[in-house]
Enzyme design. Structure first.
Site, mmCIF file in Angstrom:
data_model
loop_
_atom_site.group_PDB
_atom_site.id
_atom_site.type_symbol
_atom_site.label_atom_id
_atom_site.label_comp_id
_atom_site.label_asym_id
_atom_site.label_seq_id
_atom_site.Cartn_x
_atom_site.Cartn_y
_atom_site.Cartn_z
ATOM 1 N N LEU A 199 0.818 -1.218 0.000
ATOM 2 C CA LEU A 199 0.000 0.000 0.000
ATOM 3 C C LEU A 199 0.851 1.267 0.000
ATOM 4 C CD1 LEU A 199 -2.657 1.501 0.141
ATOM 5 C CD2 LEU A 199 -2.784 0.997 2.560
ATOM 6 N N THR A 200 1.881 1.313 0.842
ATOM 7 C CA THR A 200 2.678 2.532 0.995
ATOM 8 C C THR A 200 3.409 2.921 -0.286
ATOM 9 O OG1 THR A 200 3.067 1.970 3.280
ATOM 10 C CG2 THR A 200 4.499 3.630 2.339
ATOM 11 N N PRO A 202 5.922 6.374 -2.115
ATOM 12 C CA PRO A 202 6.776 7.508 -1.748
ATOM 13 C C PRO A 202 5.996 8.749 -1.345
ATOM 14 C CG PRO A 202 7.631 6.426 -3.710
ATOM 15 C CD PRO A 202 6.306 5.785 -3.417
ATOM 16 N N SER A 204 2.734 8.682 -0.204
ATOM 17 C CA SER A 204 1.601 8.387 0.686
ATOM 18 C C SER A 204 2.061 7.536 1.848
ATOM 19 C CB SER A 204 0.484 7.668 -0.076
ATOM 20 O OG SER A 204 0.924 6.426 -0.564
ATOM 21 N N ILE A 233 8.082 -2.617 1.455
ATOM 22 C CA ILE A 233 7.205 -3.784 1.406
ATOM 23 C C ILE A 233 7.919 -4.998 1.999
ATOM 24 C CG2 ILE A 233 5.804 -5.266 -0.066
ATOM 25 C CD1 ILE A 233 4.980 -2.249 0.105
ATOM 26 N N GLU A 445 2.134 -0.822 11.525
ATOM 27 C CA GLU A 445 0.753 -1.152 11.948
ATOM 28 C C GLU A 445 0.034 0.121 12.409
ATOM 29 O OE1 GLU A 445 -1.280 -3.974 12.693
ATOM 30 O OE2 GLU A 445 0.002 -5.681 12.260
ATOM 31 N N GLY A 446 0.421 1.245 11.842
ATOM 32 C CA GLY A 446 -0.100 2.535 12.274
ATOM 33 C C GLY A 446 0.851 3.110 13.306
ATOM 34 N N ASN A 448 2.200 4.995 16.424
ATOM 35 C CA ASN A 448 1.488 5.197 17.681
ATOM 36 C C ASN A 448 0.863 6.580 17.769
ATOM 37 O OD1 ASN A 448 2.376 2.653 18.236
ATOM 38 N ND2 ASN A 448 3.456 3.171 20.116
ATOM 39 N N ASP A 449 1.480 7.555 17.134
ATOM 40 C CA ASP A 449 0.934 8.921 17.149
ATOM 41 C C ASP A 449 -0.400 8.969 16.398
ATOM 42 O OD1 ASP A 449 3.545 10.266 18.183
ATOM 43 O OD2 ASP A 449 4.158 9.089 16.444
#
Length: 636
Positions: A199-200, A202, A204, A233, A445-446, A448-449
């Site tokens: 998904l990620t 450069p 986004s 990835i 995994e997101g 923490n902020d």
């Protein structure tokens, strides 16, 4: 009793931060919804009531304690589940002890081939794949217990396994069609084909709405042509199966307008046009492979759309929310291993004529390490059990478990190194590798902020719905007298310094004081959230200084609730460790509730708001200056 001030609130639609791959997250833009026009008329009951939730965390934001998923401490393992788990535990622990070499994996920055083959032989690549497709068919609790072993041994191997099954092919498992499952699950379950989640990009990271990868349908609709680049990835260099997210043109059925929406695809390397860059060099989890992946006119059959055209964000959420609890379980294992080394050293190391285990400084460190581990483990298995029980209301709880576990594991391992002194700093003990590996867990995994904002804003949105119900009820008080009296009574009682809270039911009497403290703290938390919503309305999204403290309060309250539930069960069952668990619970909950009250005081403090403004000013000065602003202490 009820003040007449309008409570109409309109919060942004919040989507959770998602894992994309190590060192990145997906957080969809927080687009503000226009306020709905409210007419002065009675609203039908089905419109007045917010969608009910059994989530303990969600209801906290309304000042309510909903214990359906909390007490008694859940466990949905049957005798058959337990028997299967016992059959798997010993050989898995033996394998990681005797056959896997984490030091070698780290030094060579690759998981050894014999380790991968051993994992294939054990079925480790398809732990949650149904047996009909060649997997082990484990439920969430069984899976969590297994990944504890991996986390205790080698987090690099853990990421390789997790990127493959927790996110790589998880979409096929949970939203795939029968045909997609039959085609892909057998080979990924056996480990013949490795999987990755892409998904990620450069451009986004936290803002997945800025994805530029694009998949255009062919004129006959038989396939899509994919072009784009994905970064960071996991398993990117060797995965055969990719879950890829790209923008596709979607026609609105109502207006006929064409808009870009994200769609998820199952992409095979064998389709052609898929290449990868060199493996990334990283601080930790070196044994796991991380690489850029490139798509150049990749031809994807239309039947490889995953979850429907335009539903990519929904698919990503389902994948990541479904797998997030596993991180707490894995890090619980990491903490257990670090604590074991610290205790062994403290028990045997002598300084100043006494074993260092007798010194209060060391005792406090060990006790706090045990407490945060207990809390992490309690969160992991409470959430996995709720999922096994059929719950769909666990997303905030899972996000909290990730945040708490990743920070607790870092603290525990850092303190283990401190207890061992110079020996802990040496490569020989293995703790420096664990500390390096752990650093990424606060990012992927997101971050923490972002997850803190997700917890705070999602909870606030739920609370705002409740406030809208009250506001709408005021337009027809005769038909809603019960609701208004109840709400008015609660506010009146709080106004004179009293509490509506009742102790958590079902808690053992030994923990009655802590049960009462949690309930009262939940009430204070709900009141603080309500005050912030009334004050800031839709602009609450910009109050991140306050939202972070709201999130920290939510984390403290939920972890306390998980701890009291587990400890209460141990005491009631007469567990051999009941007294030890009771001691942990009392200290942990007392301190967590105290921290929460402090944070809630801050978010209501005008002086604190002034300090937040000053911090914003300092930060702005630094960014404008390109670094530190203050002159050097010596003047040169």
């Amino acid at each position: 009793m009820m003040h007449s001030r309008k409570l109409i609130l309109s919060l942004p639609r919040v989507l959770p931060a998602q894992q994309i791959s190590p060192a990145s997250v997906c957080f969809r833009g927080l687009a503000t919804r226009a306020e709905a026009k409210t007419e002065k008329k009675d609203v039908p009951s089905e419109e007045r009531k917010p969608v009910p939730s059994k989530s303990f965390v969600m209801n906290m934001f309304c000042g309510e304690t909903v214990i359906d998923q909390l007490i008694p401490y859940p466990n949905y393992l049957t005798e058959d589940h337990t028997e299967v788990l016992h059959m798997l535990l010993d050989p898995t622990e033996k394998f990681f002890k005797d056959c896997n070499d984490p030091v070698k994996n780290d030094d060579e920055a690759v998981v050894a081939g014999d380790t991968l083959q051993g994992l294939r032989d054990m079925g480790a690549f398809g732990m949650q794949v149904p047996q009909e497709y060649g997997g082990l068919g484990l439920n969430n609790t069984q899976y969590a217990r297994m990944v504890e072993i991996v986390g205790a041994s080698d987090l690099g191997v853990g990421i390789t396994l997790g990127a493959h099954q927790s996110i790589g092919f998880k979409g096929i498992l949970i939203v795939g069609t029968p045909e997609q499952k039959a085609k892909y699950l057998p080979k990924v379950a056996s480990g013949e084909h490795m999987a990755a989640f892409a998904l990620t990009e450069p451009s986004s990271g936290s803002d997945a709405s800025s994805i530029r990868s694009r998949a255009v349908p062919s004129e006959d609709g038989s396939h899509f042509i994919l072009n784009g680049t994905k970064i960071w990835i996991s398993n990117g260099s060797f995965a055969e199966i990719f879950t890829v997210f790209a923008k596709t043109p979607v026609k609105c059925p109502k207006t006929g307008d064409i808009k870009d929406k994200v769609t998820a695809f199952i992409v095979e390397r064998s389709f052609g046009g898929l290449t990868h860059g060199a493996p990334e060099k990283k601080m930790g989890i070196k044994a796991s492979n991380t690489a850029e992946v490139y798509f150049d006119n990749v031809k994807i059959p239309a039947e490889n759309v995953l979850g429907g055209v335009g539903n990519g964000f929904k698919v990503a959420m389902e994948i990541l929310n479904n797998g997030r609890f596993g991180m707490a379980a894995a890090l619980s294992g990491s903490m257990r291993a670090s604590i074991l080394k610290a205790v062994d050293f403290a028990t045997n190391r002598e300084q100043f004529g006494s074993k260092i285990k007798t010194y209060g400084t060391i005792q406090e460190k060990l006790a706090r390490m045990a407490m945060v581990h207990y809390a992490t483990e309690s969160l992991a298995f409470m959430i996995s059990s709720n999922m096994d029980g059929g719950s769909k209301d666990y997303h905030l709880e899972a996000a909290i478990s990730k945040v708490y576990a990743s920070e607790a594991a870092w603290t525990v391992t850092d303190e283990a190194i401190q207890i061992m002194g110079g020996m802990g700093f040496m490569k020989e003990t293995g703790l420096e590798r664990v500390l390096r590996d752990l650093r990424i867990f606060r990012i992927f995994e997101g971050t923490n902020d972002i997850l803190r904002l997700f917890v705070a804003l999602t909870g606030m949105q739920y609370a705002s719905t409740h406030l809208k119900v009250v506001q709408k009820a005021m337009y027809n008080p005769a038909s809603n007298i019960g609701l208004l009296i109840g709400e008015g009574s609660k506010r009146a009682i709080r106004a004179i310094g009293l509490s509506n809270a009742r102790p958590l039911p079902g808690v053992h009497s030994n923990l009655a004081s802590q049960a009462a403290d949690i309930s009262k703290t939940v009430e204070l938390f709900g009141s603080a959230c309500e005050a912030l919503l009334i004050k800031h309305r839709a602009e609450i999204i910009g109050q991140q200084f306050a939202l972070n403290r709201i999130a920290n309060s939510a984390i403290d309250i939920y972890t306390s609730a998980a701890v009291i539930s587990r400890a209460s069960k141990a005491i009631a069952a007469g567990s051999p460790t009941a007294q030890h668990e009771e001691n942990i619970a009392k200290i942990f909950i007392d301190e967590a509730c105290s921290r929460t009250r402090h944070n809630l005081k801050i978010v209501r403090s005008k002086d604190a708001m002034k300090r937040f403004d000053l911090m914003a000013s300092i930060s702005n000065d630094m960014c404008e200056n390109g670094g530190l602003v203050a002159g050097r202490a010596l003047g040169f």
